[in-house]
Structure formats: C-alpha cells, structure tokens
Design a protein around this motif. Structure first.
Motif, PDB file in Angstrom:
ATOM      1  N   LYS A 177       0.827  -1.204   0.000  1.00 12.48           N
ATOM      2  CA  LYS A 177       0.000   0.000   0.000  1.00 12.48           C
ATOM      3  C   LYS A 177       0.861   1.255   0.000  1.00 12.48           C
ATOM      4  CE  LYS A 177      -4.124   1.889   2.212  1.00 12.48           C
ATOM      5  NZ  LYS A 177      -5.141   1.681   3.276  1.00 12.48           N
ATOM      6  N   ARG A 178       1.992   1.240   0.712  1.00 11.62           N
ATOM      7  CA  ARG A 178       2.902   2.391   0.699  1.00 11.62           C
ATOM      8  C   ARG A 178       3.475   2.612  -0.701  1.00 11.62           C
ATOM      9  NH1 ARG A 178       4.906   0.384   5.690  1.00 11.62           N
ATOM     10  NH2 ARG A 178       6.728  -0.452   4.593  1.00 11.62           N
ATOM     11  N   LYS A 179       3.758   1.558  -1.396  1.00 16.64           N
ATOM     12  CA  LYS A 179       4.380   1.666  -2.722  1.00 16.64           C
ATOM     13  C   LYS A 179       3.359   2.008  -3.799  1.00 16.64           C
ATOM     14  CE  LYS A 179       7.413   1.087  -6.044  1.00 16.64           C
ATOM     15  NZ  LYS A 179       8.512   2.033  -6.258  1.00 16.64           N
ATOM     16  N   MET A 180       2.204   1.329  -3.796  1.00 18.80           N
ATOM     17  CA  MET A 180       1.245   1.447  -4.893  1.00 18.80           C
ATOM     18  C   MET A 180       0.052   2.337  -4.565  1.00 18.80           C
ATOM     19  SD  MET A 180       2.888  -0.375  -6.986  1.00 18.80           S
ATOM     20  CE  MET A 180       1.721  -0.267  -8.328  1.00 18.80           C
ATOM     21  N   GLN A 181      -0.012   2.864  -3.330  1.00 18.48           N
ATOM     22  CA  GLN A 181      -1.092   3.760  -2.912  1.00 18.48           C
ATOM     23  C   GLN A 181      -2.465   3.058  -2.944  1.00 18.48           C
ATOM     24  OE1 GLN A 181      -0.170   6.737  -1.689  1.00 18.48           O
ATOM     25  NE2 GLN A 181       1.925   6.102  -2.233  1.00 18.48           N
ATOM     26  N   MET A 182      -2.458   1.746  -2.845  1.00 16.39           N
ATOM     27  CA  MET A 182      -3.701   0.972  -2.755  1.00 16.39           C
ATOM     28  C   MET A 182      -3.349  -0.405  -2.218  1.00 16.39           C
ATOM     29  SD  MET A 182      -4.532   0.024  -6.757  1.00 16.39           S
ATOM     30  CE  MET A 182      -4.454   1.752  -7.268  1.00 16.39           C
ATOM     31  N   SER A 183      -4.360  -1.103  -1.696  1.00 18.27           N
ATOM     32  CA  SER A 183      -4.121  -2.442  -1.166  1.00 18.27           C
ATOM     33  C   SER A 183      -3.965  -3.441  -2.321  1.00 18.27           C
ATOM     34  CB  SER A 183      -5.296  -2.866  -0.275  1.00 18.27           C
ATOM     35  OG  SER A 183      -6.464  -3.026  -1.061  1.00 18.27           O
ATOM     36  N   PRO A 184      -3.384  -4.629  -2.042  1.00 18.97           N
ATOM     37  CA  PRO A 184      -3.258  -5.637  -3.101  1.00 18.97           C
ATOM     38  C   PRO A 184      -4.607  -6.017  -3.724  1.00 18.97           C
ATOM     39  CG  PRO A 184      -1.892  -6.223  -1.231  1.00 18.97           C
ATOM     40  CD  PRO A 184      -2.709  -5.054  -0.803  1.00 18.97           C
ATOM     41  N   LYS A 185      -5.633  -6.136  -2.890  1.00 15.65           N
ATOM     42  CA  LYS A 185      -6.944  -6.509  -3.412  1.00 15.65           C
ATOM     43  C   LYS A 185      -7.484  -5.446  -4.347  1.00 15.65           C
ATOM     44  CE  LYS A 185     -11.494  -8.134  -1.915  1.00 15.65           C
ATOM     45  NZ  LYS A 185     -12.354  -8.447  -0.750  1.00 15.65           N
ATOM     46  N   GLN A 186      -7.333  -4.172  -3.962  1.00 13.83           N
ATOM     47  CA  GLN A 186      -7.797  -3.088  -4.823  1.00 13.83           C
ATOM     48  C   GLN A 186      -7.011  -3.057  -6.135  1.00 13.83           C
ATOM     49  OE1 GLN A 186      -7.176   0.160  -2.075  1.00 13.83           O
ATOM     50  NE2 GLN A 186      -9.319   0.143  -1.371  1.00 13.83           N
ATOM     51  N   PHE A 187      -5.709  -3.361  -6.042  1.00  9.82           N
ATOM     52  CA  PHE A 187      -4.894  -3.360  -7.258  1.00  9.82           C
ATOM     53  C   PHE A 187      -5.353  -4.461  -8.229  1.00  9.82           C
ATOM     54  CE2 PHE A 187      -1.218  -4.768  -9.741  1.00  9.82           C
ATOM     55  CZ  PHE A 187      -0.803  -3.561 -10.288  1.00  9.82           C
ATOM     56  N   VAL A 188      -5.669  -5.639  -7.676  1.00 12.34           N
ATOM     57  CA  VAL A 188      -6.147  -6.735  -8.526  1.00 12.34           C
ATOM     58  C   VAL A 188      -7.470  -6.365  -9.175  1.00 12.34           C
ATOM     59  CG1 VAL A 188      -6.971  -9.117  -8.511  1.00 12.34           C
ATOM     60  CG2 VAL A 188      -4.919  -8.508  -7.223  1.00 12.34           C
ATOM     61  N   GLN A 189      -8.350  -5.709  -8.412  1.00 11.96           N
ATOM     62  CA  GLN A 189      -9.656  -5.327  -8.955  1.00 11.96           C
ATOM     63  C   GLN A 189      -9.541  -4.242 -10.017  1.00 11.96           C
ATOM     64  OE1 GLN A 189     -11.797  -4.233  -5.413  1.00 11.96           O
ATOM     65  NE2 GLN A 189     -12.343  -6.359  -4.891  1.00 11.96           N
ATOM     66  N   SER A 190      -8.479  -3.445  -9.933  1.00 15.19           N
ATOM     67  CA  SER A 190      -8.305  -2.363 -10.900  1.00 15.19           C
ATOM     68  C   SER A 190      -7.742  -2.845 -12.235  1.00 15.19           C
ATOM     69  CB  SER A 190      -7.371  -1.293 -10.322  1.00 15.19           C
ATOM     70  OG  SER A 190      -6.046  -1.812 -10.179  1.00 15.19           O
ATOM     71  N   LEU A 191      -7.219  -4.086 -12.271  1.00 13.21           N
ATOM     72  CA  LEU A 191      -6.630  -4.593 -13.513  1.00 13.21           C
ATOM     73  C   LEU A 191      -7.703  -4.944 -14.539  1.00 13.21           C
ATOM     74  CD1 LEU A 191      -3.786  -6.848 -12.054  1.00 13.21           C
ATOM     75  CD2 LEU A 191      -3.566  -4.592 -13.099  1.00 13.21           C
TER      76      LEU A 191
END
Length: 797
Positions: free
Chosen positions: A783-797
């Motif tokens: 979250k510090r690196k990507m400004q979102m949680s892993p789950k949110q990042f997967v959903q954004s793909l």
C-alpha cells in the motif's frame, strides 16, 4: 495232471517240464467252465462243461466236442462224474449220462474249409463256389460284408472249431464254434486276404483257406485321381510361388523406386540448400557494397575524395559475388556434363605463392600456423588457373574449418618427372575410415564434420571433378583426431580435353600481363595498389576508429564476415559502445561478460548458429532480457518464424539501409527491460551508468534466486555481493536513494505487481512467492508503494 476249480477255467500241470497251462482257448476248449474230468482207459480225457462234453487228445494237444447225438445234454453238474472199466458217467441237469468207454475214430472227410458266399450290405451276394481259394473285388461303398464258410462234417458238427482273421486289417485269429460266418464293417480301401481254418474230430487244424478281397477306393482316391491331385497341388504351389515372387519383385521395385525417389528428394533438397547458401553468401557482399555507397551519399562529398580503402572493399565484394555466381554456374555445368577447362602455361611456384598470402590471412583468424613448401626453381604447367585456384581454396577452407585453434596447415607443391603434386595437410579432426570413400560424393558430409562446421557437402566432389578434367587424380590420407592430407596431381602432359592456349596467363613482366576479362584486370590493379600501399591521402572517416567515451549504451555485433562487422562498427561507434564477436560461441561469452543493451547477430555462423545462440541466450536468466536483432541474408518465412520463436526481437535481411538499422536499434533500446527495471526500482528518472546497471541487475538476480529462501536477509545479500553491510548500504543509498530494506522490499513489490499483471489473484500466494512471510506486512508495504491495497490493485486490472 488236470485241475479244475469251480467257476474257473481249468489248468494243466506238466510235471516233466515244470509248467502250468491255463489258457486252453487255442487248443479248442474255448471260454467255458469245467464241471468234471474222467480219464478213459484208451488214453484220452473226457471233460464235462457247461457247454457239452469234450474229449482231450494228448497226441496233438487238442480238444474235440462230443456231438454224436443232439440228445446229449449241454450242461453238467459240478463234480458229478465217475468211470469204471466199461463206462463213464456224468450227472447233468437233465439226468445221468452214461457212455461206453471205447476207442474214438477221428478220421476226417475234409482237409480245408469251403468258402460259400460273400454278402454285401446293399443286398448283393457273391457266390464263392465252395472252394478253398477265391478272389473278389468290391466297390468303395461295399466295405460292409459277411463271408460264409463250412466243412462237410455231419456227424458232429458242433465238435468243429473255426478260426479266421482278415490279413491286412487284423493281427490275431478269431475263434468261433457254433457259427460259420465272419462279418466285417467299414473296411478301408485296399487289398486283403481272408484266412480261415477248422479243426477235425481229433482237434487238429485243417489247411488254411484263402479269399483275396480287394476293396476299391473311391474315384477321388484312385491313382489317376491322386496323380491329378498331386498335379493340382504342384500347380497351386507353383502359381502361389510365382505370385509370391511377383509380389516380392513388385514390392522390391516399389522399394527401389521409393529409395530413388527419396534419394532424388534429398539430392534436390541438398541442391536447394546449396543454392540457398550461395544466395546467403551473395547478400553479404551486396550489403557491404550498398552500405558503403550509402556512406558516400551521406557524406555528400565528391567522388574524387572517396577513400581508396572503400573502393578496394567494394571491389573485393563485387569480385566475391562474381566468383560465387561462377561457382553456381560451374556446379550446374557439372550436372549437364558441359564443364571444360582452359589450359594455359602457368608458373606454379609464383601462382601458389600469390594465393598463399590470402590463405595466411584466413588461417591467422584461428591462429593456425600456415607453411608453404615449394620448389626453388620455376615449374611451368599447363592448367586452368581459375579451376586450380578453386581446388586449393576448397582444400584450404576445409583445413581452416576442421583444424582447431593453434593448429598447423602445410601447403606443399612437389615437382616430379611427369606430374606436379599439390597437397594440403592439417592436424585437425581427421576422417573416419568408413567415410573416406563416400566423402568425394556430392552432398555427402560426415556427422563429425557437421558437428564441427556447417556446409553443403559439394566441395570435395567438385574438386575431384576439376582435377579429373585435368587428367589428374585425388588421394586422401587421414587418421582420426590426428589430421588429414588431401593431395592431387596434374600431369605435365595433360589430356587434350580442351585446346591449350599458347599465351601464358601470367608473364614475368608486369607490363605484358594478359587477362581474360576487364574485371580481372581491375582486380589485379586493386591488388597491386594494396600490395604497394599506394592509397590517397586519408579523409575523415578512414582514420582508425575511436570509441565515444560518453556513450551510455552498448551493442554487440556477431558475424563471421569480418568486413560486415567492421562496416557496422564504423557506422555505430559514434553513438554506441561497440563490442565484436565472430561466431556464436564467442558472442555468448562476450554477452555474459559485458551485458550489452542490443545484440546484432547473423543467422549462419560456425560453432553456434543464430538460432542456437538465441536459445542459449534466452535460457540464461542473466542474459534473457537483452534485445536481439537477427541480421541475415536468409529471407524465407520459415527462417523468420524460427528466429521469432527462438526469441528474436527483430529480423532484418541483407542488404538493408544503415539508417533503417539504426532506427530499429534506437527503438529497441527505448523499450529495453533494463531501463524500465532500474527506473521502477529507484522510482526516479535518473540515467544509470553501465556499471551501475550491471550492479543493480546483479542485486536483482540474487533476490530472484532467493525469494523463497527463509534465510535470506540483508547480510545474506551483502555476503553474496562480497561487500560489507555498511558499504552496500552506502552504495545503494547513493544510487537509488533507498535503504537496503527499502530496496529489497521495493523489488519484491515490483515482482508482486508483475505476478498480479500475469493473472495471479490469490494475495496470500503472491506474498509467499515474493518472499513475504507475514501477509500483514506485505499489505502495508504494497500500500505504501502502490497507494492501494493488493486486493484493490487486482480489482483495478
């Protein structure tokens, strides 16, 4: 002495011989039981049985049934018998039987048995004429028959015994008493003898009566039918054999045709490979000419100021094209049988000495020691100089291919009384004995030779053909792993295959040289200018090449054509750091040591061709990110697809514009994985030096190899890099602005992002794959690196 047991057959004890006789059937008694025994005073014995009274005559050891009166009872009581001086008595079931004890008269009225008739099952009767001999023939369906026979005994007919057997079908006599017939069923076809005999009143056997019986076989078993069957079988076997041989011959012809078809296909494929190879070789000189002309156009200078080195290089390439085309034409002439030689008087010593300089330059590429051994006097020989040069070029080229670095090659010319012998000896891999005869065949190559170098397999066959056109002969001496010695001789009195021209090809005075064409004259002029060192004053671009010290990207050039490498280097060195290699194996070593940004690689190379080089590069984790341009003379779609399948990033065919090549190189550098990777790790737009890129890639490689290692930590990384903890911290801080832990975690997050982009959706599994043992820590760092949680990042793909 006679002994009888109740319900048992009697036995006779011979005290003199010490024997006991129990089987009395053959003596006329039959299978009956004795109930009483008395002895007559006249020397014979009387037996009462369950089947009448019997007399026993000691003289002929025979029994005779007493049948003087049919009123005599048949069955007698056991043990009811006695005798006196005048009579003997027997007790029967019908009463007491008394007989006078008188001598017996045994005269017989017959000496053999009369054959009456033969009855067949179908109702037919054959009269045998009451004779003691006869002969009948029966059909195959009359093999069920009955034979009637009799003797003229009317006083005591029941006292007569008969025995018979059918010779050819039976082996023992059949005994009968109350019957006068013999029946046989299912008698096989054949010839038989029916034998029958009878006893007289004294028990003696009469003469044997014989009836010859022939049962005819069915028509299909007659001799003529068997002969027909035999002929038919022989005919069928013969026809089958002929048919089988015909099938075998047809199959053999088909196999031969298939082999010829396959051989023709292989020959056609080999020819196509040869001409494809020639085409590939033609494209390189064309590229060199076109590229250097492009240089002249780009300089916008007068033609007067063109460097002589450019002209010489272009002329060499043009002459090489001409020679390659000539070889292709000569090879076609061999197939048509139209290749002839033009014999001219040539000084062999001078001729070979001029060729030796070129051979020395070639062999020096592999540091091979080259020696020439020639006579010290002039040797004039009638030969076709161009053809002999082709022969020597091929033999020297083979010696170069199959001799290891640092080897030795010796070119020898021997002047003999009637011939001149040329030989090329090397200390290379040698030729196995079983291949020494086939090596002079078209398109033949040994497996060891194919492993050592590429080729088309026509060189030695072509050389042998050219030597034979001169009336000479080739010889080979070889020893495996110790080298080969190819030699051929040209007779001084060559056969008149063509007209020998009196004018020499080369004269001693340079002013009087006679040439076959203007092209040869120009070639000789260029060669003389090279040897004399007569070059115009250099202009910019002809001076020794200097590297650009500010170049940030490197390019590795791999090509077995040194002129191609030199031309590309001259055009790229102003903007890139240029590395060079002349075969695939050397290129792989240079790439591993220097990690270039781009590799420009030829397809056909010794030791390791372009496809093998690509496979090796893509299988190396350290090198697989490097962009590769295949730069080749091959144009087929199959080669292009094979290159892309092996991992090529671009496929460019010769000849090509240097501007197009530069643009393709610049685009690939812009897309380089190294640049994007280092920018992503550092989160900055700064440009790294080549040494810094190599260092960061080394760190990445160590982290990659130990993502699942539970013992991996900062100290482990420092130990693998052979640096102290503090030194590593300072270096990474200076380069990326991050601490050691931040750098490692940033790279792990980078790997996690790549995993999510590749389709992974399980956050826990990705965390474990990227070396995070604590899922909560993984979520926080991500979250510090990507400004979102892993789950949110997967959903954004």
């Amino acid at each position: 002495m006679w002994v009888s047991f109740r319900y048992e057959a009697p036995c006779c004890i011979d005290e003199n011989k010490g024997k006991v006789y129990t089987d009395l059937t053959e003596h006329g008694l039959g299978s009956i039981m004795i109930t009483g025994i008395v002895e007559s005073r006249h020397g014979y014995m009387v037996f009462s049985t369950n089947n009448g009274l019997y007399y026993y005559f000691h003289e002929n050891n025979a029994f005779m049934r007493c049948d003087l009166d049919n009123s005599v009872p048949m069955a007698y009581n056991y043990g009811a018998c006695c005798a006196n001086a005048q009579h003997y008595y027997f007790g029967s079931i019908e009463g007491l039987v008394m007989a006078d004890d008188i001598p017996l008269i045994t005269n017989s009225l017959y000496r053999d048995v009369s054959l009456g008739r033969l009855n067949v099952t179908d109702g037919r009767t054959i009269n045998l004429g009451s004779k003691s001999e006869g002969e009948v023939k029966l059909d195959c369906n009359e093999n069920y028959f009955t034979i009637n026979f009799s003797v003229p005994e009317y006083n005591a007919p029941r006292a007569i015994h008969f025995s018979y057997y059918l010779k050819g079908m039976e082996n023992t006599w059949n005994e009968i008493t109350d019957r006068r017939i013999a029946s046989y069923t299912n008698v096989p076809p054949g010839s038989y003898e029916f034998l029958v005999r009878a006893t007289d009143l004294s028990g003696s056997w009469t003469n044997i009566s014989t009836l010859k019986i022939t049962v005819l076989p069915p028509w299909y078993l007659t001799w003529w039918a068997k002969t027909l069957w035999l002929l038919i079988i022989i005919g069928v076997v013969y026809a089958g054999f002929r048919l089988y041989m015909r099938v075998i011959n047809m199959r053999h012809r088909m196999e031969i045709a298939e082999v010829e078809k396959e051989s023709q296909r292989k020959l056609d494929d080999a020819k196509m490979t040869f001409f494809t190879s020639i085409t590939h070789e033609l494209r390189t000189p064309v590229f060199l000419i076109a590229a250097q002309l492009e240089e002249f156009i780009g300089r916008k200078q007068s033609i007067v100021n063109i460097p002589s080195a450019y002209l010489i290089a272009m002329h060499r390439s043009a002459m090489k094209i001409n020679k390659l085309i000539s070889q292709a034409i000569d090879f076609r002439k061999i197939d048509k049988g139209k290749l002839n030689v033009k014999l001219q008087k040539i000084d062999v010593v001078k001729f070979v000495g001029e060729l030796a300089d070129d051979y020395d330059d070639l062999l020096d590429q592999k540091h091979i020691d080259f020696t020439t051994v020639m006579p010290k006097h002039t040797v004039m020989l009638s030969m076709d100089g161009e053809k002999i040069e082709m022969c020597l070029n091929n033999l020297i080229s083979n010696a170069f291919k199959y001799t290891n670095n640092g080897g030795h090659v010796v070119l020898t010319v021997t002047d003999m009384a009637d011939r001149v012998v040329f030989s090329v000896k090397d200390d290379g891999i040698g030729i196995v004995p079983e291949a020494r005869k086939e090596i002079f065949q078209n398109f033949f190559r040994t497996s060891r030779g194919q492993a050592k170098s590429k080729g088309d397999g026509i060189g030695l066959a072509f050389v042998q053909y050219l030597v034979e056109l001169h009336g000479g002969e080739m010889q080979l001496e070889s020893e495996v792993n110790k080298g080969s010695n190819f030699s051929f001789y040209i007779p001084k009195a060559s056969a008149d295959k063509t007209t020998v021209e009196d004018k020499p090809l080369i004269k001693t005075e340079a002013d009087n040289v006679v040439y076959d064409s203007e092209a040869e004259k120009q070639s000789n002029d260029i060669k003389i200018m090279e040897e004399a060192g007569q070059e115009p004053e250099p202009i910019p671009g002809t001076a020794p090449l200097k590297a650009n010290p500010t170049a940030t990207h490197s390019i590795l050039l791999i090509d077995d054509e040194r002129e191609t490498v030199a031309l590309l280097e001259r055009n790229l060195i102003s903007d890139y750091r240029v590395l060079k290699a002349y075969d695939g194996a050397e290129g792989l070593r240079v790439a591993a040591n220097s990690l270039p940004d781009i590799i420009v690689c030829d397809m056909m190379m010794p030791h390791l061709d372009g496809l093998e080089f690509l496979h090796a590069l893509r299988n190396d984790k350290k090198l697989k990110h490097i962009k590769v341009i295949i730069f080749t003379g091959q144009t087929s779609d199959e080669e292009r697809i094979a290159a892309y399948d092996a991992g090529a990033d671009a496929f460019i065919t010769k000849p090509v514009s240097l501007k197009l090549l530069r643009v393709r190189i610049e685009r690939l550098i812009a897309e380089s994985d190294n640049a994007s990777l280092t920018a992503d790790i550092s989160n900055s737009k700064r440009t790294y030096t080549k040494e810094e890129q190599i260092f960061l890639l080394r760190c990445r490689e160590i982290i990659d190899d130990n993502l699942s290692n539970p013992d991996f930590n900062i100290d482990f990384l420092a130990e693998k890099l052979a640096m102290s903890h503090s030194t590593l911290y300072k270096k990474l801080k200076q380069m990326t602005g991050m601490s050691l832990i931040e750098f490692v975690n940033d790279y792990k997050i980078y790997k996690a992002v790549q995993a999510f982009k590749e389709g992974q959706t399980n956050v826990v599994k990705v965390a474990e794959m990227c070396g995070f043992g604590d899922i909560k820590n993984f979520r926080n760092v991500f979250k510090r690196k990507m400004q979102m949680s892993p789950k949110q990042f997967v959903q954004s793909l």
